[in-house]
Design a protein around this motif. Structure first.
Motif, PDB file in Angstrom:
ATOM      1  N   ALA A 110       0.824  -1.204   0.000  1.00 44.56           N
ATOM      2  CA  ALA A 110       0.000   0.000   0.000  1.00 44.56           C
ATOM      3  C   ALA A 110       0.860   1.258   0.000  1.00 44.56           C
ATOM      4  O   ALA A 110       0.526   2.254  -0.664  1.00 44.56           O
ATOM      5  CB  ALA A 110      -0.927  -0.004   1.218  1.00 44.56           C
ATOM      6  N   ALA A 111       1.994   1.220   0.722  1.00 42.16           N
ATOM      7  CA  ALA A 111       2.889   2.383   0.774  1.00 42.16           C
ATOM      8  C   ALA A 111       3.507   2.651  -0.591  1.00 42.16           C
ATOM      9  O   ALA A 111       3.657   3.814  -1.006  1.00 42.16           O
ATOM     10  CB  ALA A 111       3.975   2.152   1.817  1.00 42.16           C
ATOM     11  N   VAL A 112       3.873   1.591  -1.312  1.00 40.73           N
ATOM     12  CA  VAL A 112       4.452   1.757  -2.655  1.00 40.73           C
ATOM     13  C   VAL A 112       3.410   2.334  -3.607  1.00 40.73           C
ATOM     14  O   VAL A 112       3.699   3.254  -4.378  1.00 40.73           O
ATOM     15  CB  VAL A 112       4.999   0.419  -3.186  1.00 40.73           C
ATOM     16  CG1 VAL A 112       5.442   0.558  -4.644  1.00 40.73           C
ATOM     17  CG2 VAL A 112       6.166  -0.066  -2.323  1.00 40.73           C
ATOM     18  N   ASP A 113       2.198   1.791  -3.554  1.00 44.27           N
ATOM     19  CA  ASP A 113       1.124   2.315  -4.411  1.00 44.27           C
ATOM     20  C   ASP A 113       0.924   3.804  -4.165  1.00 44.27           C
ATOM     21  O   ASP A 113       0.803   4.600  -5.113  1.00 44.27           O
ATOM     22  CB  ASP A 113      -0.186   1.571  -4.144  1.00 44.27           C
ATOM     23  CG  ASP A 113      -0.198   0.175  -4.724  1.00 44.27           C
ATOM     24  OD1 ASP A 113       0.633  -0.118  -5.597  1.00 44.27           O
ATOM     25  OD2 ASP A 113      -1.043  -0.634  -4.280  1.00 44.27           O
ATOM     26  N   ALA A 151      -4.738   1.419  -5.902  1.00 51.89           N
ATOM     27  CA  ALA A 151      -4.573   0.458  -4.814  1.00 51.89           C
ATOM     28  C   ALA A 151      -4.578  -0.969  -5.365  1.00 51.89           C
ATOM     29  O   ALA A 151      -5.397  -1.318  -6.215  1.00 51.89           O
ATOM     30  CB  ALA A 151      -5.685   0.633  -3.788  1.00 51.89           C
ATOM     31  N   GLY A 152      -3.669  -1.791  -4.877  1.00 46.61           N
ATOM     32  CA  GLY A 152      -3.581  -3.184  -5.302  1.00 46.61           C
ATOM     33  C   GLY A 152      -2.600  -3.429  -6.428  1.00 46.61           C
ATOM     34  O   GLY A 152      -2.302  -4.585  -6.759  1.00 46.61           O
ATOM     35  N   THR A 153      -2.056  -2.354  -7.023  1.00 46.34           N
ATOM     36  CA  THR A 153      -1.146  -2.522  -8.166  1.00 46.34           C
ATOM     37  C   THR A 153       0.123  -3.273  -7.771  1.00 46.34           C
ATOM     38  O   THR A 153       0.520  -4.245  -8.433  1.00 46.34           O
ATOM     39  CB  THR A 153      -0.760  -1.146  -8.751  1.00 46.34           C
ATOM     40  OG1 THR A 153      -1.927  -0.479  -9.205  1.00 46.34           O
ATOM     41  CG2 THR A 153       0.209  -1.325  -9.914  1.00 46.34           C
ATOM     42  N   THR A 154       0.764  -2.841  -6.703  1.00 46.22           N
ATOM     43  CA  THR A 154       2.025  -3.455  -6.297  1.00 46.22           C
ATOM     44  C   THR A 154       1.826  -4.898  -5.852  1.00 46.22           C
ATOM     45  O   THR A 154       2.632  -5.786  -6.182  1.00 46.22           O
ATOM     46  CB  THR A 154       2.677  -2.642  -5.159  1.00 46.22           C
ATOM     47  OG1 THR A 154       2.914  -1.307  -5.620  1.00 46.22           O
ATOM     48  CG2 THR A 154       3.996  -3.260  -4.735  1.00 46.22           C
ATOM     49  N   LEU A 210      11.369  -1.524  -7.009  1.00 51.17           N
ATOM     50  CA  LEU A 210      11.450  -1.250  -5.575  1.00 51.17           C
ATOM     51  C   LEU A 210      11.465  -2.541  -4.767  1.00 51.17           C
ATOM     52  O   LEU A 210      12.272  -2.711  -3.841  1.00 51.17           O
ATOM     53  CB  LEU A 210      10.260  -0.395  -5.143  1.00 51.17           C
ATOM     54  CG  LEU A 210      10.466   1.123  -5.108  1.00 51.17           C
ATOM     55  CD1 LEU A 210       9.167   1.797  -4.676  1.00 51.17           C
ATOM     56  CD2 LEU A 210      11.593   1.500  -4.177  1.00 51.17           C
ATOM     57  N   LEU A 211      10.584  -3.476  -5.090  1.00 54.47           N
ATOM     58  CA  LEU A 211      10.524  -4.743  -4.360  1.00 54.47           C
ATOM     59  C   LEU A 211      11.826  -5.529  -4.525  1.00 54.47           C
ATOM     60  O   LEU A 211      12.319  -6.137  -3.570  1.00 54.47           O
ATOM     61  CB  LEU A 211       9.334  -5.575  -4.842  1.00 54.47           C
ATOM     62  CG  LEU A 211       7.940  -4.973  -4.614  1.00 54.47           C
ATOM     63  CD1 LEU A 211       6.863  -5.902  -5.180  1.00 54.47           C
ATOM     64  CD2 LEU A 211       7.695  -4.702  -3.138  1.00 54.47           C
ATOM     65  N   GLN A 212      12.377  -5.511  -5.711  1.00 55.05           N
ATOM     66  CA  GLN A 212      13.648  -6.203  -5.940  1.00 55.05           C
ATOM     67  C   GLN A 212      14.760  -5.593  -5.093  1.00 55.05           C
ATOM     68  O   GLN A 212      15.600  -6.317  -4.538  1.00 55.05           O
ATOM     69  CB  GLN A 212      14.026  -6.131  -7.424  1.00 55.05           C
ATOM     70  CG  GLN A 212      13.145  -6.979  -8.324  1.00 55.05           C
ATOM     71  CD  GLN A 212      13.422  -6.757  -9.800  1.00 55.05           C
ATOM     72  OE1 GLN A 212      13.814  -5.648 -10.213  1.00 55.05           O
ATOM     73  NE2 GLN A 212      13.223  -7.772 -10.620  1.00 55.05           N
ATOM     74  N   GLU A 213      14.768  -4.277  -4.982  1.00 60.86           N
ATOM     75  CA  GLU A 213      15.773  -3.601  -4.171  1.00 60.86           C
ATOM     76  C   GLU A 213      15.603  -3.959  -2.694  1.00 60.86           C
ATOM     77  O   GLU A 213      16.579  -4.161  -1.973  1.00 60.86           O
ATOM     78  CB  GLU A 213      15.677  -2.085  -4.361  1.00 60.86           C
ATOM     79  CG  GLU A 213      16.786  -1.296  -3.706  1.00 60.86           C
ATOM     80  CD  GLU A 213      18.160  -1.581  -4.291  1.00 60.86           C
ATOM     81  OE1 GLU A 213      19.158  -1.389  -3.560  1.00 60.86           O
ATOM     82  OE2 GLU A 213      18.234  -2.009  -5.464  1.00 60.86           O
ATOM     83  N   MET A 214      14.356  -4.040  -2.229  1.00 53.48           N
ATOM     84  CA  MET A 214      14.101  -4.405  -0.835  1.00 53.48           C
ATOM     85  C   MET A 214      14.587  -5.828  -0.545  1.00 53.48           C
ATOM     86  O   MET A 214      15.179  -6.091   0.506  1.00 53.48           O
ATOM     87  CB  MET A 214      12.606  -4.281  -0.534  1.00 53.48           C
ATOM     88  CG  MET A 214      12.081  -2.858  -0.565  1.00 53.48           C
ATOM     89  SD  MET A 214      10.282  -2.818  -0.285  1.00 53.48           S
ATOM     90  CE  MET A 214       9.924  -1.111  -0.722  1.00 53.48           C
ATOM     91  N   VAL A 215      14.320  -6.744  -1.453  1.00 53.94           N
ATOM     92  CA  VAL A 215      14.758  -8.135  -1.274  1.00 53.94           C
ATOM     93  C   VAL A 215      16.282  -8.205  -1.263  1.00 53.94           C
ATOM     94  O   VAL A 215      16.883  -8.941  -0.462  1.00 53.94           O
ATOM     95  CB  VAL A 215      14.173  -9.038  -2.371  1.00 53.94           C
ATOM     96  CG1 VAL A 215      14.768 -10.436  -2.297  1.00 53.94           C
ATOM     97  CG2 VAL A 215      12.660  -9.107  -2.262  1.00 53.94           C
TER      98      VAL A 215
END
Length: 395
Positions: free
Chosen positions: A176-179, A186-189, A230-235
């Protein structure tokens, strides 16, 4: 390497004057038998030699003065760093990553033609009391700025275009924060994370579930930032943090199970010392074959937080119900930060098997059922006086 004390063109060991070799003297002219006498010295030549000597001394004096000036102005013997003047022109976006050093930031600025040299930037930062407090983010700067002007922009947190993920947030909260940050529906990420789970870089044990591996930190945002990126960077950052904290199989648990323990410790405590004690309670209970009985796992299953666990809740049909099922839950219940990871890999020493947070900042640990019940009674009394207080953390 050549000997620095050998004059050019002379052969070591053979040239006159080298290493004590005798200096050859010219043979004297015959003074008897009618030999010619040497001519008397020319006064003009003596004057010319004296003038040359004085000129050489004067030149040496000038050189000495110049060198002294350089030393006084630049004690390290270096000329001033290349630097632009003014606030520059045009615009350019520059991202500062988490943990970047001043030198690395300076090099990035030079690459984008913001400052003239990294040294000018680091020297400007060294003169500023807050020079090492640049926050991660993406900053809008100008081309050809003075190092001081660029530093002023970077030191203002309001100029940082970034997304900050706090410790312990659940994956749904991060989606939700990324969206919100990227102005997406909402729900995209979440949809992207599920559809492209194989591209996130998760370990095999995660089975495509990023919970626990979206590392809490501050991430720069640019016009090219995407949810997947962003998710790849977090992982990636989670992997680095796990390696730095030694998240491997210890206490009889696998690396993935250590991530679960880290998430539990962070969900149940609010400071590093208590997190380490919670981790020890978890390991002690696992070793004794006791159910963990953690309220945080039920809250996770119900998608809620800080609510008192009821007797009905403890009968919830969920693999995350640690009252009903022994052992660890099937996965992390949040995304732990450095403190949670450290607690899982470096638990405190103790025999505790119970704990309860009686009041904010007062979490009590014991191995005595009787003492634990007294602590729970104190908690109930505190709750009666402070009905708005958060629910207890207890096994």
């Amino acid at each position: 390497m050549s000997d620095p004390f050998i004059a050019p063109g002379l052969t070591p060991g053979l040239s006159p004057g080298h290493l004590g070799a005798p200096v050859l003297e010219p043979e004297p002219r015959a003074l008897l038998g009618g030999g010619e006498q040497p001519p008397p010295p020319d006064p003009r030549r003596r004057h010319t030699g004296l003038a040359c000597l004085l000129t050489a001394v004067a030149l040496l004096a000038v050189v000495a003065v110049v060198m002294a000036t350089v030393y006084v102005m630049w004690p390290k013997g270096r000329p001033p760093a290349a630097d632009y003047t003014g606030n520059g022109s045009g615009t350019v976006q520059v991202s500062v990553s988490q943990g970047a050093s001043l030198t690395q930031i300076g090099q990035t600025l030079v690459k984008n033609d913001v400052v003239a040299s990294a040294r000018a930037f680091t020297e400007a930062a060294a003169k500023s009391p807050a020079g090492n407090r640049i926050q991660p983010g993406t900053y809008t700067l100008h081309h050809r700025m003075s190092a001081a002007a660029a530093l002023n922009v970077l030191l203002d947190p309001g100029n940082a275009n970034a997304l900050t993920i706090p410790e312990g947030r659940r994956t749904t909260q991060i989606y939700a924060a990324v969206d919100s940050r990227l102005n997406l529906p909402a729900g995209t990420t979440e949809s992207i994370a599920k559809q492209r789970a194989g591209e996130l870089g998760l370990p095999p044990d995660a089975h495509g579930n990023p919970e626990g591996y979206l590392y809490p930190s501050t991430y720069p945002i640019t016009g090219d930032t995407t949810p997947l990126g962003l998710l790849q960077e977090m992982v990636k950052e989670a992997g680095k943090a796990a390696e730095a904290n030694g998240v491997v199989g210890v206490e009889g648990q696998s690396a993935y199970q250590m991530m679960i323990v880290a998430s539990l410790a962070e969900a149940e405590a609010d400071n590093p010392d208590d997190m380490a004690k919670v981790a020890r309670v978890i390991y002690n209970r696992l070793a004794k074959g006791m159910p963990l009985q953690l309220d945080s796992t039920i809250n996770y299953a119900l998608g809620r937080s800080t609510l008192t666990t009821t007797a009905t809740d403890t009968k919830l049909d969920s693999p995350y119900n640690t009252y009903l099922h022994k052992g660890l839950p099937p996965g992390p219940i949040g995304n732990p930060g450095r403190d949670g990871l450290h607690a899982a890999t470096h638990p405190a020493e103790g025999d505790w098997i119970f704990f309860v947070t009686v009041s904010p900042g007062d979490t009590r640990f014991t191995d005595s059922p009787e003492q634990h019940q007294k602590n729970v009674d104190e908690f109930n009394a505190y709750r009666a006086e402070h009905p708005a207080s958060p629910a207890p953390a207890s096994p």
